[in-house]
Motif scaffolding. Structure first.
Motif, PDB file in Angstrom:
ATOM      1  N   SER A 330      25.482 -20.012  15.959  1.00  0.00           N
ATOM      2  CA  SER A 330      24.299 -20.845  16.103  1.00  0.00           C
ATOM      3  C   SER A 330      24.642 -22.328  15.883  1.00  0.00           C
ATOM      4  CB  SER A 330      23.250 -20.385  15.093  1.00  0.00           C
ATOM      5  OG  SER A 330      22.118 -21.217  15.145  1.00  0.00           O
ATOM      6  N   ILE A 331      25.462 -22.585  14.867  1.00  0.00           N
ATOM      7  CA  ILE A 331      25.818 -23.978  14.569  1.00  0.00           C
ATOM      8  C   ILE A 331      26.569 -24.590  15.750  1.00  0.00           C
ATOM      9  CG2 ILE A 331      27.335 -25.398  13.094  1.00  0.00           C
ATOM     10  CD1 ILE A 331      26.384 -23.570  10.752  1.00  0.00           C
ATOM     11  N   LYS A 332      27.445 -23.799  16.360  1.00  0.00           N
ATOM     12  CA  LYS A 332      28.202 -24.304  17.503  1.00  0.00           C
ATOM     13  C   LYS A 332      27.298 -24.484  18.734  1.00  0.00           C
ATOM     14  CE  LYS A 332      32.259 -23.313  20.357  1.00  0.00           C
ATOM     15  NZ  LYS A 332      33.253 -22.314  20.760  1.00  0.00           N
ATOM     16  N   LEU A 333      26.440 -23.495  18.970  1.00  0.00           N
ATOM     17  CA  LEU A 333      25.575 -23.518  20.159  1.00  0.00           C
ATOM     18  C   LEU A 333      24.607 -24.715  20.103  1.00  0.00           C
ATOM     19  CD1 LEU A 333      24.947 -21.736  22.669  1.00  0.00           C
ATOM     20  CD2 LEU A 333      23.329 -20.461  21.250  1.00  0.00           C
ATOM     21  N   THR A 334      23.996 -24.923  18.940  1.00  0.00           N
ATOM     22  CA  THR A 334      23.077 -26.055  18.794  1.00  0.00           C
ATOM     23  C   THR A 334      23.851 -27.370  18.803  1.00  0.00           C
ATOM     24  OG1 THR A 334      21.417 -24.713  17.684  1.00  0.00           O
ATOM     25  CG2 THR A 334      21.323 -27.076  17.264  1.00  0.00           C
ATOM     26  N   GLY A 335      25.061 -27.340  18.250  1.00  0.00           N
ATOM     27  CA  GLY A 335      25.917 -28.529  18.317  1.00  0.00           C
ATOM     28  C   GLY A 335      26.214 -28.898  19.768  1.00  0.00           C
ATOM     29  N   TYR A 336      26.435 -27.877  20.595  1.00  0.00           N
ATOM     30  CA  TYR A 336      26.706 -28.132  22.015  1.00  0.00           C
ATOM     31  C   TYR A 336      25.471 -28.708  22.708  1.00  0.00           C
ATOM     32  CZ  TYR A 336      28.688 -27.481  26.680  1.00  0.00           C
ATOM     33  OH  TYR A 336      29.163 -27.703  27.947  1.00  0.00           O
ATOM     34  N   LEU A 337      24.316 -28.143  22.390  1.00  0.00           N
ATOM     35  CA  LEU A 337      23.054 -28.669  22.931  1.00  0.00           C
ATOM     36  C   LEU A 337      22.888 -30.149  22.552  1.00  0.00           C
ATOM     37  CD1 LEU A 337      20.176 -28.355  24.177  1.00  0.00           C
ATOM     38  CD2 LEU A 337      19.421 -27.507  21.953  1.00  0.00           C
TER      39      LEU A 337
END
Ligand SMILES: *Cc1c(COP(=O)(O)O)cnc(C)c1O
Length: 420
Positions: A330-337
């Protein structure tokens, strides 16, 4: 470390050890049969494919066993809520005797305030964060009125400073310094549904307790999204729903946490019903009420098994994925967003949500200055399911169980096309 191109997004999905969980969910499609970009799990989580089997099993047991299902069903209905406790307690960082699944969120909030909002003439105020979810605010105001207080005086708002979007802990400290002696309860929504800000629960609890207040949290946007570590925060109570990040279906039952320090306190005021009665003697139907210890003691009714079956299906999915793995993704996915939205280099765009991953869950609240609801309509037409909050905020919640890096990439592309 991130790149703004489709190949990179696809590479992240290939490297993602949780990517196969997407196939275990029904992804909504457009009329042409193409999958939509569903970024609205903060409002209603998607349906796990196993949910219908879990519900069907209960329907079959009911068809075949009738009332005997209470004891003879494969998962007997009498103790059914107990099958959910362990996994749910783990997700919110609580001990099993501190957690129960029952009722719906706002109902539980009222039940908790019946017990933990015990105002006196001079210590009666309730603090909420200024952008609290309206239902929470209505509930709190009605409790104030119920006890004979005027919400205009009794409701204290923890607000962002002028020109800012987020609440600062120092400002809560200042409110407590000035009014702590008059405040009876702190009731904070975490993660905040509007800004996506996660608050420091332990610090808030310690602050509240220092001034002799009760402290409760609404984890509607926290459960299944962040690790609230409820027991360690020391909070007195918490409530949450199961249809947002917990994927248990529209209007499904809520969860409730009561700190174990209150587990055996029979003097606490509460509203009671037969499901809060000692399990061994519940069906003797005796006249004296024999209270169950722990959170279970707040149960009122025999619960809807079909809803609980859906929760069990969802929790089994969380168990398989492992929450720590989900949070990491989640931290990576939202970071990508966040990276992609920043890369739009558009002066109209302002991400309200904190930049620090520790202070947020998966949701980003994206303010688009001078936009109106037609932006949301255009996104929907472009196949993006998102959530609009007046006056100018889109809330985007990539959920690690079923959203992909590609979803996030396509969202940013479509937003860019629409804004141009
Ligand atoms: C979603 C949500 C609710 C909804 O309450 P229900 O009783 O489940 O309808 C309440 N409070 C917050 C903070 C929410 O996010």
């Amino acid at each position: 470390m991130f790149q703004n191109n489709l190949e990179f997004a696809k590479k992240c999905d290939v490297e993602d050890s949780l990517s196969h969980f997407r196939d275990q969910f029904h992804i909504p499609k457009n009329p042409a049969g193409e999958e939509l970009i569903y970024l609205c799990g903060n409002s209603l989580g998607l349906q796990p494919k196993i949910t219908s089997e879990y519900i069907k099993k209960e329907l079959e047991d009911w068809a075949n066993l009738g009332v005997e299902g209470h004891t003879e069903a494969e998962h007997p209905w009498l103790p059914y809520h107990e099958f959910l406790t362990q996994s749910m307690a783990k997700l919110v960082g609580a001990k099993p005797n501190e957690v129960v699944i029952m009722n719906t969120l706002t109902t539980n909030l009222h039940l908790m305030m019946v017990s933990f909002y015990q105002p006196t003439k001079t210590k009666y105020k309730i603090i909420v964060e200024s952008d609290a979810f309206p239902s929470d605010k209505y509930a709190v105001e009605s409790q104030l009125r119920f006890h004979g207080f005027d919400p205009k005086e009794g409701l204290v708002l923890w607000k962002p400073r002028k020109g800012e979007e987020l609440c600062r802990f120092e400002d809560l400290e200042e409110i407590m310094e000035k009014q702590g002696d008059e405040i009876a309860l702190l009731m904070i929504g975490n993660t905040n549904y509007y800004s996506g800000q996660s608050f420091p629960l332990k610090k808030i609890t310690e602050l509240g307790h220092k001034y002799g207040c009760m402290v409760g949290f609404d984890l509607a946007h926290g459960a299944g999204n962040i690790e609230p570590g409820l027991h360690d925060t020391g909070a007195d109570f918490a409530v949450w729903c199961s249809y947002k990040y917990l994927n248990s279906g529209p209007g499904s039952l809520g969860g409730c946490f009561v700190n174990e320090r209150h587990a055996h306190n029979k003097d606490l005021k509460r509203f009671t019903g037969w499901w809060g009665h000692n399990k061994q003697t519940r069906f003797n139907m005796r006249h004296e009420f024999d209270l169950l210890p722990g959170a279970e003691g707040w149960q009122l009714s025999n619960p809807p098994i079909l809803s609980m079956a859906a929760i069990r299906a969802s929790l089994d999915t969380f168990e398989k994925a492992g929450f720590e793995n989900l949070r990491k993704k989640s931290i990576k996915l939202t970071g990508y967003l966040e990276f992609l939205v920043d890369n739009l280099n558009d002066d109209r765009i302002n991400i309200i949500t904190p930049r620090n991953p520790e202070e947020r869950g998966c949701q980003l609240s994206i303010q688009v200055i001078s936009a109106d609801k037609s932006l949301h309509t255009k996104l929907t037409e472009a196949g993006v399911i998102s959530d609009w909050r007046e006056p100018d905020v889109i809330r985007i919640a990539p959920v690690p169980l079923y959203n992909s890096f590609e979803d996030v990439y396509h969202f940013a592309q479509r937003l860019k096309e629409i804004l141009n």
